[in-house]
Design a protein around this motif. Structure first.
Motif, mmCIF file in Angstrom:
data_model
loop_
_atom_site.group_PDB
_atom_site.id
_atom_site.type_symbol
_atom_site.label_atom_id
_atom_site.label_comp_id
_atom_site.label_asym_id
_atom_site.label_seq_id
_atom_site.Cartn_x
_atom_site.Cartn_y
_atom_site.Cartn_z
ATOM 1 N N ARG A 195 41.687 37.455 43.014
ATOM 2 C CA ARG A 195 40.537 38.329 43.332
ATOM 3 C C ARG A 195 39.202 37.806 43.104
ATOM 4 N N TRP B 106 45.094 41.244 54.060
ATOM 5 C CA TRP B 106 45.152 41.819 52.747
ATOM 6 C C TRP B 106 46.455 42.248 52.254
ATOM 7 N N HIS C 102 45.009 54.497 52.194
ATOM 8 C CA HIS C 102 45.406 53.330 51.109
ATOM 9 C C HIS C 102 45.958 54.049 50.025
ATOM 10 N N GLN D 90 38.076 38.490 48.272
ATOM 11 C CA GLN D 90 37.223 39.782 47.764
ATOM 12 C C GLN D 90 36.768 40.408 49.258
ATOM 13 N N HIS E 153 39.744 41.990 50.800
ATOM 14 C CA HIS E 153 39.818 43.276 50.172
ATOM 15 C C HIS E 153 38.972 44.219 50.561
ATOM 16 N N ASP E 154 37.609 44.084 50.507
ATOM 17 C CA ASP E 154 36.735 45.173 50.672
ATOM 18 C C ASP E 154 36.738 45.518 52.124
ATOM 19 N N TYR F 207 48.123 50.583 53.692
ATOM 20 C CA TYR F 207 47.164 49.579 54.500
ATOM 21 C C TYR F 207 48.226 49.263 55.850
ATOM 22 N N TYR G 242 47.728 40.515 48.791
ATOM 23 C CA TYR G 242 48.065 41.348 47.750
ATOM 24 C C TYR G 242 49.501 40.882 47.037
ATOM 25 N N SER H 33 39.780 47.513 52.496
ATOM 26 C CA SER H 33 39.684 48.990 51.790
ATOM 27 C C SER H 33 38.946 49.884 52.668
#
Length: 95
Positions: A39, A29, A59, A45, A48-49, A75, A33, A52
């Motif tokens: 995205r 990630w 974060h 996605q 990222h999920d 992260y 980024y 997160s």
């Protein structure tokens, strides 16, 4: 006794592997980024999920002015903690 020891060794290996996968997802990630990945892409996605969720506790821990620095620090910290704790626990189980 040796059967118990082999089972413990296997559990330690699994724990280390899980820690490695968690750190990989977080690192992936960070890379996505920094490279400004799309995205709208399903893979981006998903990563990222997952990242997160894994770094939910870290974060937003740092308040750098630059967004990229917050992402790398927050992260990245989670990745380092998961690697360290996972491999320490695995090492203790391997003994």
């Amino acid at each position: 006794m040796s059967h118990y020891r082999n089972g413990t060794h296997s559990v330690g290996t699994v724990i280390a592997a899980i820690a490695d996968v968690m750190a990989f997802v977080l690192g992936l990630w960070i890379l996505m980024y920094l490279l400004d990945a799309n995205r709208g892409n399903d893979l981006v996605q998903f990563v990222h999920d997952a990242a997160s969720w894994l770094a939910g506790w870290s974060h937003d821990l740092f308040t750098f002015d630059e967004d990229w620095a917050r992402v790398v620090a927050g992260y990245g910290l989670a990745a380092v903690v998961y690697l360290a704790v996972g491999h320490i626990v695995a090492g203790r189980l391997h003994r």
